[in-house]
Scaffold this active site. Sequence first.
Site, short mmCIF file in Angstrom:
data_model
loop_
_atom_site.label_atom_id
_atom_site.label_comp_id
_atom_site.label_asym_id
_atom_site.label_seq_id
_atom_site.Cartn_x
_atom_site.Cartn_y
_atom_site.Cartn_z
N GLU A 77 1.03 -1.19 -0.20
CA GLU A 77 -0.05 -0.03 -0.22
C GLU A 77 0.84 1.21 0.09
O GLU A 77 0.29 2.26 -0.21
CB GLU A 77 -0.87 0.03 1.20
CG GLU A 77 -1.89 -1.01 1.15
CD GLU A 77 -2.85 -1.21 2.15
OE1 GLU A 77 -2.17 -0.66 3.52
OE2 GLU A 77 -4.04 -1.80 2.27
N GLU A 108 7.07 -21.69 7.95
CA GLU A 108 7.67 -21.08 9.14
C GLU A 108 8.74 -21.54 9.72
O GLU A 108 9.22 -20.93 10.61
CB GLU A 108 6.27 -20.57 9.82
CG GLU A 108 5.55 -21.63 10.86
CD GLU A 108 4.42 -21.01 11.53
OE1 GLU A 108 4.91 -21.35 12.78
OE2 GLU A 108 3.56 -20.57 11.34
#
Length: 268
Positions: A77, A108
Amino acid sequence: MITESSSNYNDLEKMSVNELLHNINKEDQSVPLAIQKAIPQIEALVNAIVPRMKKGGKLFYIGAGTSGRLGVVDASECPPTFGVAFDLVVGIIAGGDGAIRKAVEHAEDDDKQAWIDLKNENIGENDSLIGIAASGRTPYVIGGMEEANKNNILTGCIVCNPDSKMAQVAQYAVEPIVGPEFVTGSTRMKAGTAQKLALNMISTSIMIQLGKVKGNKMIDMQLTNHKLEERAIRMVMDEIPVDRSIAESLLAEHKSVRGATDAYKNRT
Protein backbone atom coordinates in the site's frame (compact mmCIF):
# COMPACT_ATOMS: atom_id res chain seq x y z
CA MET A 1 2.30 -17.94 25.89
CA ILE A 2 -0.51 -15.46 26.31
CA THR A 3 -1.49 -15.73 22.64
CA GLU A 4 -2.05 -19.48 23.13
CA SER A 5 -3.85 -19.22 26.49
CA SER A 6 -7.48 -20.24 26.81
CA SER A 7 -10.20 -17.80 25.73
CA ASN A 8 -12.06 -15.81 28.36
CA TYR A 9 -15.23 -17.30 26.85
CA ASN A 10 -16.48 -20.87 26.58
CA ASP A 11 -19.24 -22.77 24.79
CA LEU A 12 -18.95 -20.44 21.79
CA GLU A 13 -21.03 -22.79 19.69
CA LYS A 14 -23.97 -22.23 22.07
CA MET A 15 -23.92 -18.44 21.65
CA SER A 16 -26.32 -16.63 19.36
CA VAL A 17 -24.90 -14.58 16.50
CA ASN A 18 -25.67 -11.44 18.48
CA GLU A 19 -23.76 -12.76 21.50
CA LEU A 20 -20.82 -13.79 19.34
CA LEU A 21 -20.58 -10.38 17.71
CA HIS A 22 -20.89 -8.43 20.95
CA ASN A 23 -18.31 -10.59 22.71
CA ILE A 24 -15.82 -10.39 19.83
CA ASN A 25 -16.28 -6.62 19.78
CA LYS A 26 -15.76 -6.47 23.55
CA GLU A 27 -12.46 -8.28 23.18
CA ASP A 28 -11.40 -6.10 20.23
CA GLN A 29 -11.74 -2.98 22.38
CA SER A 30 -8.63 -4.04 24.31
CA VAL A 31 -6.43 -3.78 21.21
CA PRO A 32 -6.06 0.03 20.92
CA LEU A 33 -5.21 0.16 24.62
CA ALA A 34 -2.43 -2.37 24.10
CA ILE A 35 -1.12 -0.31 21.17
CA GLN A 36 -1.23 2.86 23.30
CA LYS A 37 1.03 1.22 25.86
CA ALA A 38 3.45 0.27 23.07
CA ILE A 39 3.72 3.79 21.58
CA PRO A 40 7.13 4.48 23.22
CA GLN A 41 8.44 1.29 21.61
CA ILE A 42 6.97 2.23 18.23
CA GLU A 43 8.43 5.72 18.52
CA ALA A 44 11.91 4.37 19.21
CA LEU A 45 11.70 2.04 16.20
CA VAL A 46 10.48 4.76 13.82
CA ASN A 47 13.13 7.20 15.03
CA ALA A 48 15.79 4.59 14.31
CA ILE A 49 14.47 3.74 10.83
CA VAL A 50 13.89 7.25 9.44
CA PRO A 51 17.55 8.40 9.30
CA ARG A 52 18.50 5.21 7.48
CA MET A 53 15.75 5.69 4.91
CA LYS A 54 16.74 9.32 4.41
CA LYS A 55 20.15 7.97 3.40
CA GLY A 56 18.58 5.65 0.82
CA GLY A 57 17.83 2.64 3.00
CA LYS A 58 14.81 0.40 2.49
CA LEU A 59 12.35 -1.14 4.94
CA PHE A 60 11.67 -4.88 4.95
CA TYR A 61 8.94 -6.86 6.70
CA ILE A 62 9.13 -10.62 7.22
CA GLY A 63 6.52 -12.92 8.70
CA ALA A 64 4.61 -16.16 8.30
CA GLY A 65 0.90 -16.79 7.92
CA THR A 66 -1.32 -13.93 9.04
CA SER A 67 1.68 -11.89 10.21
CA GLY A 68 3.39 -12.25 6.85
CA ARG A 69 0.24 -11.29 4.98
CA LEU A 70 -0.14 -8.15 7.08
CA GLY A 71 3.42 -7.13 6.24
CA VAL A 72 2.84 -7.72 2.54
CA VAL A 73 -0.37 -5.66 2.64
CA ASP A 74 1.28 -2.72 4.40
CA ALA A 75 4.25 -2.75 2.02
CA SER A 76 2.06 -3.02 -1.07
CA GLU A 77 0.00 0.00 0.00
CA CYS A 78 2.97 2.37 0.32
CA PRO A 79 3.59 3.00 -3.42
CA PRO A 80 0.02 4.01 -4.35
CA THR A 81 -0.51 5.95 -1.12
CA PHE A 82 2.78 7.81 -0.95
CA GLY A 83 4.17 7.58 -4.49
CA VAL A 84 7.33 5.72 -3.44
CA ALA A 85 9.16 3.08 -5.44
CA PHE A 86 7.79 -0.44 -5.20
CA ASP A 87 11.03 -1.70 -3.65
CA LEU A 88 11.29 0.94 -0.90
CA VAL A 89 9.07 -1.03 1.50
CA VAL A 90 9.17 -4.78 0.88
CA GLY A 91 6.96 -7.43 2.46
CA ILE A 92 8.19 -11.03 2.47
CA ILE A 93 6.08 -14.00 3.61
CA ALA A 94 7.36 -17.46 4.49
CA GLY A 95 6.62 -19.78 1.57
CA GLY A 96 6.70 -17.01 -1.03
CA ASP A 97 3.88 -15.06 -2.65
CA GLY A 98 1.79 -18.21 -3.05
CA ALA A 99 1.46 -18.31 0.74
CA ILE A 100 -0.51 -15.06 0.64
CA ARG A 101 -3.54 -17.08 -0.50
CA LYS A 102 -2.76 -20.63 0.63
CA ALA A 103 -0.75 -21.83 3.62
CA VAL A 104 2.57 -23.46 2.74
CA GLU A 105 3.30 -26.42 4.98
CA HIS A 106 6.17 -25.92 7.46
CA ALA A 107 7.40 -22.77 5.70
CA GLU A 108 7.56 -20.91 9.00
CA ASP A 109 9.76 -23.62 10.56
CA ASP A 110 12.75 -23.03 8.25
CA ASP A 111 15.17 -20.74 10.08
CA LYS A 112 17.48 -20.39 7.06
CA GLN A 113 15.04 -19.43 4.31
CA ALA A 114 14.25 -15.88 5.43
CA TRP A 115 17.82 -14.70 4.92
CA ILE A 116 17.85 -16.30 1.46
CA ASP A 117 14.61 -14.48 0.65
CA LEU A 118 16.00 -11.19 1.98
CA LYS A 119 19.23 -11.53 0.01
CA ASN A 120 17.17 -12.18 -3.12
CA GLU A 121 15.61 -8.75 -2.50
CA ASN A 122 19.11 -7.22 -2.16
CA ILE A 123 18.88 -6.24 1.49
CA GLY A 124 21.91 -4.20 2.61
CA GLU A 125 23.44 -2.60 5.66
CA ASN A 126 21.59 0.70 5.19
CA ASP A 127 18.25 -1.10 5.37
CA SER A 128 15.89 -1.93 8.23
CA LEU A 129 14.06 -5.18 8.95
CA ILE A 130 10.91 -5.68 11.02
CA GLY A 131 9.97 -9.23 11.97
CA ILE A 132 6.26 -9.83 12.59
CA ALA A 133 4.94 -12.77 14.62
CA ALA A 134 2.17 -12.92 17.20
CA SER A 135 3.95 -15.68 19.09
CA GLY A 136 7.40 -14.14 18.92
CA ARG A 137 8.97 -17.54 18.31
CA THR A 138 8.62 -18.20 14.55
CA PRO A 139 11.91 -19.79 13.34
CA TYR A 140 11.65 -18.27 9.84
CA VAL A 141 11.46 -14.75 11.26
CA ILE A 142 14.01 -15.23 14.03
CA GLY A 143 16.55 -16.71 11.62
CA GLY A 144 16.21 -13.75 9.27
CA MET A 145 16.57 -11.27 12.09
CA GLU A 146 19.66 -12.99 13.50
CA GLU A 147 21.39 -12.84 10.11
CA ALA A 148 20.36 -9.23 9.68
CA ASN A 149 21.97 -8.37 13.02
CA LYS A 150 25.19 -10.02 11.87
CA ASN A 151 25.14 -7.85 8.75
CA ASN A 152 24.67 -4.50 10.57
CA ILE A 153 21.03 -4.19 9.49
CA LEU A 154 18.67 -2.51 11.94
CA THR A 155 16.14 -4.99 13.32
CA GLY A 156 12.77 -4.49 14.96
CA CYS A 157 9.84 -6.75 15.69
CA ILE A 158 6.11 -6.70 16.40
CA VAL A 159 5.08 -9.47 18.79
CA CYS A 160 2.11 -10.07 21.08
CA ASN A 161 3.77 -12.13 23.82
CA PRO A 162 6.06 -10.63 26.47
CA ASP A 163 9.72 -11.66 26.75
CA SER A 164 9.75 -13.55 23.46
CA LYS A 165 12.77 -14.86 21.58
CA MET A 166 12.10 -12.35 18.79
CA ALA A 167 12.12 -9.45 21.24
CA GLN A 168 15.48 -10.65 22.53
CA VAL A 169 16.90 -10.81 19.01
CA ALA A 170 15.46 -7.46 17.85
CA GLN A 171 17.26 -4.21 18.48
CA TYR A 172 13.84 -2.53 18.81
CA ALA A 173 10.90 -4.59 20.06
CA VAL A 174 7.26 -3.53 19.81
CA GLU A 175 5.10 -5.65 22.13
CA PRO A 176 1.34 -4.94 22.11
CA ILE A 177 0.06 -7.54 24.59
CA VAL A 178 -3.60 -8.09 23.74
CA GLY A 179 -4.32 -11.16 25.89
CA PRO A 180 -6.13 -14.39 24.99
CA GLU A 181 -8.02 -14.59 21.73
CA PHE A 182 -11.81 -14.98 21.57
CA VAL A 183 -11.22 -18.30 19.80
CA THR A 184 -8.28 -19.81 21.66
CA GLY A 185 -5.05 -19.35 19.70
CA SER A 186 -6.68 -17.62 16.70
CA THR A 187 -4.12 -14.85 16.44
CA ARG A 188 -5.62 -13.52 13.21
CA MET A 189 -8.08 -11.80 15.56
CA LYS A 190 -6.80 -9.47 18.31
CA ALA A 191 -3.10 -10.08 17.70
CA GLY A 192 -3.55 -9.57 13.95
CA THR A 193 -5.47 -6.35 14.57
CA ALA A 194 -2.72 -5.08 16.86
CA GLN A 195 -0.07 -5.89 14.27
CA LYS A 196 -2.06 -4.08 11.57
CA LEU A 197 -2.44 -1.00 13.76
CA ALA A 198 1.27 -0.99 14.59
CA LEU A 199 2.23 -1.36 10.93
CA ASN A 200 -0.11 1.50 9.96
CA MET A 201 1.54 3.72 12.56
CA ILE A 202 5.07 2.75 11.59
CA SER A 203 4.77 3.15 7.81
CA THR A 204 2.59 6.26 7.95
CA SER A 205 4.79 8.11 10.42
CA ILE A 206 7.89 7.15 8.43
CA MET A 207 6.38 8.45 5.19
CA ILE A 208 5.34 11.70 6.85
CA GLN A 209 8.89 12.11 8.17
CA LEU A 210 10.17 11.49 4.62
CA GLY A 211 8.05 14.39 3.34
CA LYS A 212 5.36 12.34 1.59
CA VAL A 213 2.49 14.26 3.24
CA LYS A 214 1.82 18.00 3.19
CA GLY A 215 -0.65 19.40 5.69
CA ASN A 216 -2.79 16.30 5.90
CA LYS A 217 -2.75 15.38 2.21
CA MET A 218 -1.06 12.52 0.30
CA ILE A 219 0.53 14.78 -2.26
CA ASP A 220 2.53 12.02 -3.96
CA MET A 221 -0.25 9.41 -4.23
CA GLN A 222 -0.58 7.58 -7.54
CA LEU A 223 -3.65 8.50 -9.57
CA THR A 224 -4.70 4.93 -10.33
CA ASN A 225 -8.49 5.25 -10.35
CA HIS A 226 -11.29 7.81 -10.71
CA LYS A 227 -11.71 8.23 -6.95
CA LEU A 228 -8.06 9.18 -6.53
CA GLU A 229 -8.16 11.42 -9.59
CA GLU A 230 -11.11 13.30 -8.09
CA ARG A 231 -9.33 13.56 -4.75
CA ALA A 232 -6.23 14.92 -6.49
CA ILE A 233 -8.25 17.56 -8.34
CA ARG A 234 -9.73 18.78 -5.05
CA MET A 235 -6.29 18.81 -3.45
CA VAL A 236 -4.80 20.90 -6.26
CA MET A 237 -7.69 23.36 -6.13
CA ASP A 238 -7.27 23.66 -2.36
CA GLU A 239 -3.53 24.24 -2.62
CA ILE A 240 -3.41 26.75 -5.47
CA PRO A 241 -6.01 29.25 -6.77
CA VAL A 242 -7.12 27.48 -9.95
CA ASP A 243 -10.41 26.15 -11.25
CA ARG A 244 -11.19 22.52 -12.01
CA SER A 245 -10.18 22.58 -15.65
CA ILE A 246 -6.71 23.95 -14.89
CA ALA A 247 -6.29 21.47 -12.03
CA GLU A 248 -7.17 18.61 -14.39
CA SER A 249 -4.73 19.91 -17.00
CA LEU A 250 -1.89 20.24 -14.47
CA LEU A 251 -2.48 16.74 -13.13
CA ALA A 252 -2.62 15.26 -16.62
CA GLU A 253 0.76 16.82 -17.36
CA HIS A 254 2.57 16.25 -14.06
CA LYS A 255 0.91 13.06 -12.73
CA SER A 256 0.82 14.03 -9.04
CA VAL A 257 -0.50 16.71 -6.73
CA ARG A 258 3.03 17.71 -5.78
CA GLY A 259 4.12 17.94 -9.41
CA ALA A 260 1.03 19.92 -10.42
CA THR A 261 1.23 22.45 -7.60
CA ASP A 262 5.00 22.89 -7.84
CA ALA A 263 4.79 23.45 -11.59
CA TYR A 264 2.06 26.09 -11.17
CA LYS A 265 3.97 27.91 -8.43
CA ASN A 266 7.16 27.89 -10.52
CA ARG A 267 5.29 29.44 -13.46
CA THR A 268 3.88 32.21 -11.33
